[in-house]
Design a protein around this motif. Structure first.
Motif, PDB file in Angstrom:
ATOM      1  N   ARG A  50      52.246  33.329  49.423  1.00 34.56           N
ATOM      2  CA  ARG A  50      51.233  34.320  50.304  1.00 34.56           C
ATOM      3  C   ARG A  50      49.757  33.618  50.099  1.00 34.56           C
ATOM      4  N   ALA A  51      49.479  33.784  51.539  1.00 36.73           N
ATOM      5  CA  ALA A  51      48.115  33.186  51.657  1.00 36.73           C
ATOM      6  C   ALA A  51      47.377  34.369  52.612  1.00 36.73           C
ATOM      7  N   ALA A  52      46.007  34.638  52.244  1.00 33.98           N
ATOM      8  CA  ALA A  52      45.315  35.575  53.064  1.00 33.98           C
ATOM      9  C   ALA A  52      43.699  35.099  53.207  1.00 33.98           C
ATOM     10  N   LYS A  53      43.184  35.219  54.312  1.00 32.38           N
ATOM     11  CA  LYS A  53      41.651  34.671  54.434  1.00 32.38           C
ATOM     12  C   LYS A  53      40.726  35.822  53.964  1.00 32.38           C
ATOM     13  N   LYS A  54      39.801  35.077  53.176  1.00 27.57           N
ATOM     14  CA  LYS A  54      38.765  35.820  52.539  1.00 27.57           C
ATOM     15  C   LYS A  54      37.649  36.220  53.734  1.00 27.57           C
ATOM     16  N   GLY A  55      36.970  37.281  53.551  1.00 29.89           N
ATOM     17  CA  GLY A  55      35.987  37.656  54.463  1.00 29.89           C
ATOM     18  C   GLY A  55      36.540  38.486  55.587  1.00 29.89           C
ATOM     19  N   GLU A  56      37.862  38.848  55.809  1.00 30.77           N
ATOM     20  CA  GLU A  56      38.314  39.702  56.781  1.00 30.77           C
ATOM     21  C   GLU A  56      38.391  41.010  56.043  1.00 30.77           C
ATOM     22  N   ALA A  57      37.902  42.186  57.053  1.00 34.00           N
ATOM     23  CA  ALA A  57      38.337  43.617  56.408  1.00 34.00           C
ATOM     24  C   ALA A  57      39.652  43.781  56.364  1.00 34.00           C
ATOM     25  N   GLN A  58      40.666  43.547  57.137  1.00 33.93           N
ATOM     26  CA  GLN A  58      42.134  43.546  57.057  1.00 33.93           C
ATOM     27  C   GLN A  58      42.697  42.165  57.303  1.00 33.93           C
ATOM     28  N   GLY A  80      38.325  28.171  57.050  1.00 38.95           N
ATOM     29  CA  GLY A  80      37.650  28.884  56.364  1.00 38.95           C
ATOM     30  C   GLY A  80      38.312  28.872  54.853  1.00 38.95           C
ATOM     31  N   GLU A  81      38.193  30.030  54.076  1.00 35.46           N
ATOM     32  CA  GLU A  81      38.442  29.743  52.534  1.00 35.46           C
ATOM     33  C   GLU A  81      39.666  30.882  52.430  1.00 35.46           C
ATOM     34  N   TRP A  82      40.536  30.633  51.869  1.00 42.79           N
ATOM     35  CA  TRP A  82      41.810  31.103  51.736  1.00 42.79           C
ATOM     36  C   TRP A  82      42.302  31.440  50.363  1.00 42.79           C
ATOM     37  N   VAL A  83      42.921  32.575  49.958  1.00 44.46           N
ATOM     38  CA  VAL A  83      43.420  32.984  48.686  1.00 44.46           C
ATOM     39  C   VAL A  83      44.932  32.594  48.768  1.00 44.46           C
ATOM     40  N   ILE A  84      45.306  31.857  48.142  1.00 44.12           N
ATOM     41  CA  ILE A  84      47.062  31.571  47.984  1.00 44.12           C
ATOM     42  C   ILE A  84      47.693  31.937  46.637  1.00 44.12           C
ATOM     43  N   VAL A  93      52.940  34.109  37.998  1.00 38.32           N
ATOM     44  CA  VAL A  93      52.352  34.112  39.290  1.00 38.32           C
ATOM     45  C   VAL A  93      50.922  33.340  39.045  1.00 38.32           C
ATOM     46  N   LYS A  94      50.545  32.797  40.178  1.00 36.73           N
ATOM     47  CA  LYS A  94      49.419  31.928  40.000  1.00 36.73           C
ATOM     48  C   LYS A  94      48.481  32.020  41.393  1.00 36.73           C
ATOM     49  N   GLU A  95      47.229  32.356  41.208  1.00 34.76           N
ATOM     50  CA  GLU A  95      46.330  32.248  42.504  1.00 34.76           C
ATOM     51  C   GLU A  95      45.426  31.319  42.468  1.00 34.76           C
ATOM     52  N   VAL A  96      45.019  30.708  43.622  1.00 36.36           N
ATOM     53  CA  VAL A  96      44.108  29.611  43.820  1.00 36.36           C
ATOM     54  C   VAL A  96      43.515  29.904  44.997  1.00 36.36           C
ATOM     55  N   LEU A  97      42.213  29.345  45.249  1.00 37.75           N
ATOM     56  CA  LEU A  97      41.437  29.469  46.263  1.00 37.75           C
ATOM     57  C   LEU A  97      41.676  27.946  47.047  1.00 37.75           C
ATOM     58  N   ALA A  98      41.408  28.012  48.421  1.00 39.69           N
ATOM     59  CA  ALA A  98      41.423  26.498  48.942  1.00 39.69           C
ATOM     60  C   ALA A  98      40.500  26.728  50.469  1.00 39.69           C
ATOM     61  N   THR A  99      39.740  25.892  50.706  1.00 39.37           N
ATOM     62  CA  THR A  99      38.910  25.795  51.915  1.00 39.37           C
ATOM     63  C   THR A  99      39.304  24.902  52.989  1.00 39.37           C
ATOM     64  N   THR A 108      46.592  20.329  51.870  1.00 38.00           N
ATOM     65  CA  THR A 108      47.523  20.295  50.934  1.00 38.00           C
ATOM     66  C   THR A 108      47.101  21.018  49.297  1.00 38.00           C
ATOM     67  N   VAL A 109      47.931  22.091  49.212  1.00 33.39           N
ATOM     68  CA  VAL A 109      47.538  23.000  47.945  1.00 33.39           C
ATOM     69  C   VAL A 109      48.789  23.070  47.018  1.00 33.39           C
ATOM     70  N   ASP A 110      48.799  21.907  45.845  1.00 33.49           N
ATOM     71  CA  ASP A 110      49.722  22.222  45.027  1.00 33.49           C
ATOM     72  C   ASP A 110      49.559  23.198  43.954  1.00 33.49           C
ATOM     73  N   ILE A 111      50.586  23.954  43.588  1.00 35.99           N
ATOM     74  CA  ILE A 111      50.650  25.031  42.731  1.00 35.99           C
ATOM     75  C   ILE A 111      51.251  25.097  41.369  1.00 35.99           C
ATOM     76  N   THR A 112      50.443  25.266  40.116  1.00 36.90           N
ATOM     77  CA  THR A 112      51.421  25.084  38.784  1.00 36.90           C
ATOM     78  C   THR A 112      51.353  26.602  38.450  1.00 36.90           C
ATOM     79  N   ILE A 113      52.783  27.046  38.235  1.00 42.79           N
ATOM     80  CA  ILE A 113      52.876  28.517  37.695  1.00 42.79           C
ATOM     81  C   ILE A 113      53.106  28.323  36.147  1.00 42.79           C
ATOM     82  N   ALA A 114      52.423  28.795  35.337  1.00 40.88           N
ATOM     83  CA  ALA A 114      52.490  28.876  33.908  1.00 40.88           C
ATOM     84  C   ALA A 114      53.198  29.986  33.415  1.00 40.88           C
TER      85      ALA A 114
END
Length: 312
Positions: A50-58, A80-84, A93-99, A108-114
């Motif tokens: 899942r990805a959602a953009k920071k800085g938006e009210a909704q 912009g900056e996104w929370v993935i 579950v793992k959460e990362v930030l990407a700009t 490219t955003v690789d994610i490692t779930i520990a």
């Protein structure tokens, strides 16, 4: 698991809301892609991303699912900056930030779930150490047993049964004051605990405060008592104080609840003698000797019976 389907999304929206600015559109012509792997570097298939953009009210949440190679792609992303966030049932579950910069076609955003560390039940350690402490105490090694409970209490300060164990160890070492201190801590934290009440009362009576100990025992439901020792001592105090009626009543109730504690017959026999109920005394003493002929009190019971028989 349901937790991973609800809480991560909530956390995602909370983190976004804290920095929310004016409402904006999240759809654009950029994309985020990458790979989701586990701690061993193996691809995680069927993971939710899942990805959602920071800085938006909704913020709009864009979603994707990894393929068998752990790969995912999220399209229509704006700069912009996104929370993935990547999650997989049974893994974590793992959460990362990407700009994403303007003109950056693909990010490219690789994610490692520990995998979360396994939850350790503290009761397992406490029970095991408790058995070791009790074994040491039964062997007369009270100082060693006490050290076990001190270490456990330092790790688990809200397990008040450990204060009760420490109380008995201190008392066995002859430090009744310290034992009473720990017993009172346990009772203060769990005021309705019958075992803690009885322990405090017993230690108070051992310290000479018979009246205070008795007052506590009077608040205890005898049917919930597991060990008759404190109440037996209370009955002995009644006998010594000439309160034979109270002693006989208490001992009769104890005998009904603890029929295998034959020593209670001996003490009721003595109470009956004080009350000049000689036939009842004889019956109790004879029953005691028949069941516990080698008990330490057996010699005294025989002596008392001889005296009763001579009176007859």
């Amino acid at each position: 698991m349901k937790f991973f389907h609800t809480f991560p999304v909530l956390a995602l929206f909370l983190s976004l809301a804290l920095s929310a600015g004016p409402s904006a559109q999240s759809r654009g012509n950029l994309r985020i892609s990458g790979k989701v792997v586990d701690e061993a570097g193996q691809p995680v298939a069927e993971a939710q991303v899942r990805a959602a953009k920071k800085g938006e009210a909704q913020p709009e949440v864009l979603t994707a699912k990894t393929n068998n190679k752990g790969e995912y792609t999220i399209n229509e992303v704006t700069p912009g900056e996104w929370v993935i966030e990547a999650m997989k049932d049974g893994l974590g579950v793992k959460e990362v930030l990407a700009t994403l910069a303007d003109g950056e076609r693909t990010k490219t955003v690789d994610i490692t779930i520990a995998k979360p560390a396994p939850t350790v039940d503290p009761g397992v350690e406490i029970n095991a150490e408790d058995q070791r402490g009790l074994a040491l105490a039964q062997a007369g090694k009270f100082a060693e047993a006490r050290k076990i409970y001190e270490d456990l209490l330092a790790k688990h300060p809200t397990v008040y049964g450990l204060n009760a164990r420490l109380a008995t160890m201190h008392a066995a070492e002859g430090n009744g004051a310290k034992g009473l201190e720990h017993a009172r801590i346990a009772l203060e934290k769990e005021p309705e605990n019958v075992d803690f009440k009885v322990l405090v009362a017993e230690l108070m009576m051992d310290a000479g405060d018979k009246e205070g100990g008795q007052k506590i025992l009077e608040t205890v439901d005898l049917a919930k008592v597991k060990d008759p020792r404190a109440f037996t001592n209370l009955a002995i105090n009644h006998i010594n104080a000439g309160k034979h009626v109270e002693a006989i009543d208490l001992l009769t109730r104890l005998i009904a609840q603890f029929p295998n504690e034959k020593i209670l017959l001996y003490y009721r026999g003595r109470a009956n003698i004080v009350a000049t109920k000689l036939p009842e005394a004889k019956t109790d003493l004879e029953a005691f000797l028949a069941a516990a002929a080698t008990a330490p009190q057996a010699a005294d019971a025989k002596k008392l019976l001889d005296q009763l028989n001579k009176k007859n």
